[in-house]
Scaffold this motif. Structure first.
Motif, mmCIF file in Angstrom:
data_model
loop_
_atom_site.group_PDB
_atom_site.id
_atom_site.type_symbol
_atom_site.label_atom_id
_atom_site.label_comp_id
_atom_site.label_asym_id
_atom_site.label_seq_id
_atom_site.Cartn_x
_atom_site.Cartn_y
_atom_site.Cartn_z
ATOM 1 N N VAL A 45 -5.327 -68.847 19.024
ATOM 2 C CA VAL A 45 -4.609 -70.321 18.919
ATOM 3 C C VAL A 45 -3.797 -70.049 18.493
ATOM 4 C CG1 VAL A 45 -7.461 -70.983 19.199
ATOM 5 C CG2 VAL A 45 -5.517 -70.472 17.021
ATOM 6 N N THR A 46 -2.800 -71.532 18.862
ATOM 7 C CA THR A 46 -1.703 -71.896 17.952
ATOM 8 C C THR A 46 -1.591 -71.332 16.461
ATOM 9 O OG1 THR A 46 -1.088 -74.148 18.853
ATOM 10 C CG2 THR A 46 0.259 -73.463 17.218
ATOM 11 N N GLU A 47 -1.747 -71.336 15.308
ATOM 12 C CA GLU A 47 -1.882 -70.610 13.993
ATOM 13 C C GLU A 47 -1.646 -68.881 14.351
ATOM 14 O OE1 GLU A 47 -3.683 -70.741 9.612
ATOM 15 O OE2 GLU A 47 -4.607 -71.727 11.208
ATOM 16 N N GLY A 48 -2.795 -68.369 15.195
ATOM 17 C CA GLY A 48 -2.720 -67.472 15.464
ATOM 18 C C GLY A 48 -1.866 -66.460 16.021
ATOM 19 N N VAL A 49 -1.214 -67.205 17.041
ATOM 20 C CA VAL A 49 -0.299 -66.772 18.220
ATOM 21 C C VAL A 49 0.938 -66.374 17.080
ATOM 22 C CG1 VAL A 49 1.958 -67.554 19.576
ATOM 23 C CG2 VAL A 49 -0.804 -67.869 19.821
ATOM 24 N N ALA A 50 0.980 -67.908 16.496
ATOM 25 C CA ALA A 50 2.313 -67.971 15.087
ATOM 26 C C ALA A 50 2.137 -66.415 13.642
ATOM 27 C CB ALA A 50 2.674 -69.274 14.033
ATOM 28 N N ARG A 51 0.990 -66.009 13.490
ATOM 29 C CA ARG A 51 0.313 -64.809 12.611
ATOM 30 C C ARG A 51 0.809 -63.907 14.133
ATOM 31 N NH1 ARG A 51 -4.734 -64.951 10.417
ATOM 32 N NH2 ARG A 51 -3.836 -63.031 9.216
ATOM 33 N N ARG A 52 0.835 -64.139 14.331
ATOM 34 C CA ARG A 52 0.575 -62.835 15.930
ATOM 35 C C ARG A 52 1.758 -61.981 15.888
ATOM 36 N NH1 ARG A 52 -2.001 -63.961 21.042
ATOM 37 N NH2 ARG A 52 0.373 -64.030 21.890
ATOM 38 N N GLU A 53 3.046 -62.937 16.098
ATOM 39 C CA GLU A 53 3.477 -62.838 16.666
ATOM 40 C C GLU A 53 4.878 -62.870 14.966
ATOM 41 O OE1 GLU A 53 5.551 -62.928 19.448
ATOM 42 O OE2 GLU A 53 3.656 -62.571 20.166
ATOM 43 N N ALA A 54 4.965 -62.550 13.595
ATOM 44 C CA ALA A 54 5.570 -62.704 13.245
ATOM 45 C C ALA A 54 4.977 -61.360 12.434
ATOM 46 C CB ALA A 54 4.692 -63.661 11.558
ATOM 47 N N LEU A 55 3.461 -60.929 12.606
ATOM 48 C CA LEU A 55 3.127 -59.745 12.373
ATOM 49 C C LEU A 55 3.634 -58.407 13.373
ATOM 50 C CD1 LEU A 55 1.261 -57.546 10.921
ATOM 51 C CD2 LEU A 55 -0.523 -57.810 12.957
ATOM 52 N N ARG A 56 3.636 -58.998 14.813
ATOM 53 C CA ARG A 56 4.859 -57.827 15.694
ATOM 54 C C ARG A 56 6.075 -57.606 15.623
ATOM 55 N NH1 ARG A 56 7.712 -58.263 19.816
ATOM 56 N NH2 ARG A 56 7.938 -60.585 19.282
ATOM 57 N N ARG A 57 7.104 -58.574 14.689
ATOM 58 C CA ARG A 57 8.143 -58.316 14.612
ATOM 59 C C ARG A 57 8.043 -57.523 13.110
ATOM 60 N NH1 ARG A 57 8.427 -63.454 15.805
ATOM 61 N NH2 ARG A 57 8.191 -64.508 13.678
ATOM 62 N N GLU A 107 -8.113 -57.815 19.437
ATOM 63 C CA GLU A 107 -7.795 -59.137 18.897
ATOM 64 C C GLU A 107 -8.833 -60.484 19.055
ATOM 65 O OE1 GLU A 107 -5.231 -58.994 16.063
ATOM 66 O OE2 GLU A 107 -5.783 -56.751 16.694
ATOM 67 N N ARG A 108 -9.485 -60.807 17.869
ATOM 68 C CA ARG A 108 -10.263 -61.844 17.650
ATOM 69 C C ARG A 108 -9.992 -63.296 18.820
ATOM 70 N NH1 ARG A 108 -11.914 -57.146 16.745
ATOM 71 N NH2 ARG A 108 -14.399 -57.258 16.368
ATOM 72 N N PRO A 109 -10.655 -64.228 19.285
ATOM 73 C CA PRO A 109 -9.961 -65.330 19.726
ATOM 74 C C PRO A 109 -8.490 -66.187 18.932
ATOM 75 C CG PRO A 109 -12.307 -65.287 19.841
ATOM 76 C CD PRO A 109 -11.929 -63.985 18.789
ATOM 77 N N GLY A 110 -9.416 -66.014 17.708
ATOM 78 C CA GLY A 110 -8.584 -66.902 16.376
ATOM 79 C C GLY A 110 -7.109 -66.170 16.220
ATOM 80 N N ALA A 111 -6.644 -64.871 17.317
ATOM 81 C CA ALA A 111 -5.175 -65.053 17.365
ATOM 82 C C ALA A 111 -4.402 -65.703 18.460
ATOM 83 C CB ALA A 111 -5.528 -62.922 17.253
ATOM 84 N N ASP A 134 -7.109 -59.324 11.439
ATOM 85 C CA ASP A 134 -8.612 -59.780 10.816
ATOM 86 C C ASP A 134 -8.520 -58.873 9.142
ATOM 87 O OD1 ASP A 134 -9.415 -61.256 12.775
ATOM 88 O OD2 ASP A 134 -10.694 -59.072 13.837
ATOM 89 N N PRO A 135 -9.304 -59.608 8.305
ATOM 90 C CA PRO A 135 -9.054 -58.802 7.081
ATOM 91 C C PRO A 135 -9.164 -57.187 6.887
ATOM 92 C CG PRO A 135 -10.322 -60.716 6.700
ATOM 93 C CD PRO A 135 -9.948 -60.516 8.353
ATOM 94 N N LEU A 136 -9.953 -56.164 8.222
ATOM 95 C CA LEU A 136 -10.222 -54.965 8.549
ATOM 96 C C LEU A 136 -8.865 -54.009 8.366
ATOM 97 C CD1 LEU A 136 -13.103 -53.279 9.223
ATOM 98 C CD2 LEU A 136 -11.152 -52.329 9.519
ATOM 99 N N GLY A 137 -8.540 -54.846 9.531
ATOM 100 C CA GLY A 137 -7.008 -54.213 9.672
ATOM 101 C C GLY A 137 -6.010 -54.152 9.133
ATOM 102 N N GLN A 138 -6.207 -55.873 8.006
ATOM 103 C CA GLN A 138 -5.125 -55.621 7.513
ATOM 104 C C GLN A 138 -5.039 -54.544 6.747
ATOM 105 O OE1 GLN A 138 -2.384 -58.810 6.998
ATOM 106 N NE2 GLN A 138 -3.004 -58.782 9.024
ATOM 107 N N SER A 139 -6.369 -54.230 6.182
ATOM 108 C CA SER A 139 -6.279 -53.235 4.761
ATOM 109 C C SER A 139 -6.875 -51.626 4.935
ATOM 110 C CB SER A 139 -7.782 -53.762 3.646
ATOM 111 O OG SER A 139 -8.675 -53.823 4.279
#
Length: 407
Positions: free
Chosen positions: A43-55, A37-41, A10-15
């Protein structure tokens, strides 16, 4: 362990979470981060963002764990999340040598309180806002209702057990110190950490100004900007009214609304006031692009509902406006923001919304526009001194951790 009920996607977590943890990690602190994490994390796009952030976080030696956030029914969903969070946090603490739990706001503090009692870890209660009082002021809860009483009881226990307390403002600390939980305690370790901005991102760019103004078709116009969510705590109608008064003095004025949703609401308010569409723009922009649009503007406006709970608030957008060289038009009674005007001289303060006071404010704000280079130097200096995420925010958190761990 850092526990946040806000998601890192989410934007707040990011900033307002990740920049602090990343900079503190560079200073040698090792974090395990638990977020919801909200539901968007998921779904397909969210999973990709989530894994990139985790790494990315793993490379910075931040161990990120996350759970799904549940919203409804409100009280039951929150209790479910607390139980899930406590179960995972207990496992993590058993696996790692956690010395301190930093709870960002009230729901994480509920989890942290149980961890302190079971494992004896140090606890920092990062109050953020006055949750129960905010809900009362917003009209969502009644004072004395079950949710209100449960939240205040938890708040009391967290303040009583906390080894360190963080508030967003100086103004609220003398009040909180007199509450049950702190009133009869010896001096508590306390830091004020206002909502800061990443000033490497939020800075004026002449190239961005020229590009965005050309795209918007406002090349030589007087641009007022509002960035963020509308309604709720934000006095959207008052900001529309203010712009109506601006047009009386500056027919070349343009209102740039940067808001993620509900654009029809903005258009309705502007049309209701007979403001021509050539005099305003409503955009949803990605978080990394916000600074470029602020660079294209001349004044940042931010009107917030003045009430008791807002004494504890530190509006992030004020820091972002200042970092990008914008003077402020704000209303009084919100956290420590009055001092930005009365002591730092970086804008105009509106005590009430009468036409004569608004007219005076508009005349005053145009003085800043006459010498934009001088204004940008002033606002940037204040932003760097008071709201830089690295020197101010991270520095104060590092000092707090050192004091709490050595106490």
């Amino acid at each position: 362990m850092f526990i946040s009920y806000n998601g890192m996607l989410d934007p707040l977590g990011q900033s307002q979470v990740l920049p602090y943890l990343r900079e503190l990690s560079k200073r040698g602190l090792r974090f395990t981060l638990l977020s919801f994490e909200r539901p968007g994390a998921f779904v397909t796009e969210g999973v990709a963002r989530r894994e990139a952030l985790r790494r990315s976080l793993a490379e910075e030696e931040i161990d990120w764990h996350y759970l799904r956030y549940h919203q409804t029914p409100s009280l039951v969903a929150t209790m479910f999340d607390v139980a899930n969070g406590l179960r995972l946090a207990r496992k993590i603490i058993k696996d790692k040598q956690i010395e301190l739990v930093h709870a960002r706001s009230h729901i994480p503090a509920t989890i942290a309180l149980a961890l302190k009692r079971q494992f004896g870890v140090k606890l920092i209660f990062d109050v953020r806002g006055l949750l129960a009082d905010e809900y009362v002021d917003a009209g969502h809860w009644k004072k004395g209702s079950i949710p209100y009483r449960l939240t205040k009881a938890m708040e009391h226990r967290a303040l009583l057990a906390a080894d360190g307390v963080v508030t967003l403002t100086e103004s609220i600390w003398p009040i909180i110190k007199q509450w049950d939980g702190l009133r009869n305690r010896p001096e508590v370790i306390h830091e004020v950490v206002p909502c800061c901005a990443d000033l490497d991102l939020f800075k004026f760019s002449a190239a961005d100004r020229e590009r965005r103004r050309r795209e918007l078709g406002v090349s030589d116009r007087f641009v007022i900007v509002y960035s963020g969510s509308i309604d709720g705590w934000y006095l959207t109608e008052r900001m529309a009214d203010f712009f109506t008064e601006v047009l009386k003095q500056r027919s070349d004025a343009h209102f740039l609304w940067l808001t993620p949703a509900r654009h029809e609401r903005i258009k309705y308010l502007m049309h209701e006031r007979r403001i021509n569409e050539s005099n305003f723009t409503v955009l949803a922009v990605a978080s990394p692009d916000v600074a470029s649009y602020l660079s294209a503007s001349d004044v940042g406006v931010n009107f917030i509902k003045p009430c008791f709970s807002k004494i504890a608030s530190s509006p992030t957008k004020n820091a972002e406006y200042l970092g990008c060289g914008l003077p402020l038009v704000i209303n009084s009674g919100i956290g420590d923001s009055d001092a930005l005007i009365t002591l730092e001289g970086v804008g105009v303060l509106i005590a009430n919304f009468g036409e004569s006071q608004q007219a005076s404010a508009i005349s005053a704000i145009q003085i800043f526009a006459r010498d934009p280079s001088k204004t940008r130097r002033l606002t940037r200096e204040v932003a760097e001194r008071l709201f830089d995420v690295r020197t101010v925010g991270v520095g104060r958190y590092a000092r707090l951790y050192e004091r709490v761990l050595s106490d």
